[in-house]
Scaffold this motif. Structure first.
Motif, mmCIF file in Angstrom:
data_model
loop_
_atom_site.group_PDB
_atom_site.id
_atom_site.type_symbol
_atom_site.label_atom_id
_atom_site.label_comp_id
_atom_site.label_asym_id
_atom_site.label_seq_id
_atom_site.Cartn_x
_atom_site.Cartn_y
_atom_site.Cartn_z
ATOM 1 N N LYS A 1 0.827 -1.215 0.000
ATOM 2 C CA LYS A 1 0.000 0.000 0.000
ATOM 3 C C LYS A 1 0.854 1.255 0.000
ATOM 4 O O LYS A 1 0.582 2.216 -0.731
ATOM 5 N N ALA A 2 1.904 1.249 0.807
ATOM 6 C CA ALA A 2 2.781 2.429 0.874
ATOM 7 C C ALA A 2 3.424 2.697 -0.484
ATOM 8 O O ALA A 2 3.600 3.854 -0.890
ATOM 9 N N GLN A 3 3.753 1.633 -1.217
ATOM 10 C CA GLN A 3 4.399 1.819 -2.519
ATOM 11 C C GLN A 3 3.379 2.196 -3.600
ATOM 12 O O GLN A 3 3.710 2.925 -4.535
ATOM 13 N N VAL A 4 2.148 1.732 -3.462
ATOM 14 C CA VAL A 4 1.087 2.201 -4.359
ATOM 15 C C VAL A 4 0.877 3.702 -4.137
ATOM 16 O O VAL A 4 0.739 4.471 -5.103
ATOM 17 N N ASP A 5 0.889 4.112 -2.885
ATOM 18 C CA ASP A 5 0.737 5.542 -2.580
ATOM 19 C C ASP A 5 1.878 6.360 -3.185
ATOM 20 O O ASP A 5 1.656 7.459 -3.709
ATOM 21 N N LEU A 6 3.092 5.831 -3.116
ATOM 22 C CA LEU A 6 4.239 6.503 -3.720
ATOM 23 C C LEU A 6 4.071 6.619 -5.235
ATOM 24 O O LEU A 6 4.349 7.669 -5.825
ATOM 25 N N PHE B 1 -6.320 -0.301 -2.941
ATOM 26 C CA PHE B 1 -5.357 0.764 -2.666
ATOM 27 C C PHE B 1 -5.377 1.871 -3.728
ATOM 28 O O PHE B 1 -4.651 2.849 -3.600
ATOM 29 N N ASN C 1 1.286 6.625 -6.944
ATOM 30 C CA ASN C 1 0.230 7.591 -7.256
ATOM 31 C C ASN C 1 0.712 9.022 -7.028
ATOM 32 O O ASN C 1 0.384 9.927 -7.806
ATOM 33 N N LYS C 2 1.487 9.216 -5.981
ATOM 34 C CA LYS C 2 2.017 10.555 -5.678
ATOM 35 C C LYS C 2 2.860 11.083 -6.830
ATOM 36 O O LYS C 2 2.792 12.268 -7.182
#
Length: 272
Positions: A131-136, A162, A138-139
């Motif tokens: 999830k943290a890397q999906v957020d990265l 996510f 997308n960012k």
């Protein structure tokens, strides 16, 4: 230039692996002779980051870096273990630093082999890191290069949950019906040369060609088990898809390269 007609694009490699350290020049030369015009080089562990960046700087006209943390890491004894948040914490700053340079976040994903995730808490740890890397991704508006061994359905479910947008599921070992859930989301699937000895012909048959790209995952997933794989084997994937889809290999090459550029637009920096 009409990029999609110029050659093969290998969407998932590990060319910074130690198996290539003594003859990487020959491997790259062989790739070029085989018609490979670009190859994405993925990281697995934090120690891979400088190796991948350096290698892609050495061959900027054909290699493109992907930075991410794999769901399976190694302990101090070299034994495989589940990824932890501290593994990700070790590299977040590097991913952020090179976000404008890399082609994708990867290799990321889930790996639910029983020996890696014998406990539910370990699966939860992998999901948290993913999830943290999906957020990265997308960012920074970057695609994801995704691993999903023994976790096809959980991975696609997690990616949807996510909010992952641009996704490559490499060497997918799940059911074709599960893969079609990814197709509905616009995800792409890459086919390695090991397809000639796998049981995934039904996957190739059912996947729309519009959602397929090529990979080698070298040095693994070659046409002969146990032998080192190279990007020069990409033609094997192409020919297999062509046979199953009843298409000319040249057409498969053209379509998969076009798909790769659509998914990884920064490849255009190489394909000038």
């Amino acid at each position: 230039m009409d990029f999609d007609q110029e050659g093969f694009i290998d969407c998932h490699t590990h060319l910074a692996d130690s198996m290539f350290e003594h003859d990487i020049q020959n491997v790259v030369d062989n790739a070029r002779r085989s018609g490979v015009i670009a190859a994405l080089v993925c990281t697995v562990t934090p120690s891979d980051f400088p190796l991948v960046l350096r290698l892609c700087d050495q061959y900027p006209d054909i290699l493109a870096p992907c930075l991410g943390i794999h769901p399976v890491q190694k302990d101090s004894n070299g034994e495989q273990r589940c990824v932890t948040q501290s593994d990700l914490d070790e590299v977040v700053a590097e991913i952020e630093k090179y976000a404008d340079k890399i082609c994708a976040i990867g290799e990321v994903g889930l790996d639910f082999q029983p020996r890696i995730t014998p406990e539910t808490s370990l699966k939860d740890s992998q999901r948290s890191v993913l999830k943290a890397q999906v957020d990265l991704a997308n960012k920074h508006n970057l695609p994801l290069n995704v691993h999903s061994r023994s976790a096809g359905k959980p991975t696609i479910t997690a990616l949807k949950e996510f909010g992952a947008r641009n996704v490559l599921l490499h060497a997918f070992d799940g059911r074709p019906s599960t893969a079609m859930e990814g197709v509905k989301e616009g995800y792409f699937f890459s086919i390695p040369p090991s397809i000639v000895r796998s049981e995934q012909m039904k996957l190739v048959k059912q996947l729309p060609i519009e959602n397929m790209v090529l990979e080698t995952d070298c040095p693994g997933l070659g046409p002969v088990k146990g032998e080192r794989n190279e990007p020069s084997n990409i033609q094997i994937s192409c020919d297999y898809i062509a046979k199953v889809k009843n298409l000319p290999p040249q057409e498969v090459k053209k379509i998969t390269s076009r798909n790769a550029i659509s998914l990884f637009p920064r490849l255009k920096r190489i394909l000038k």
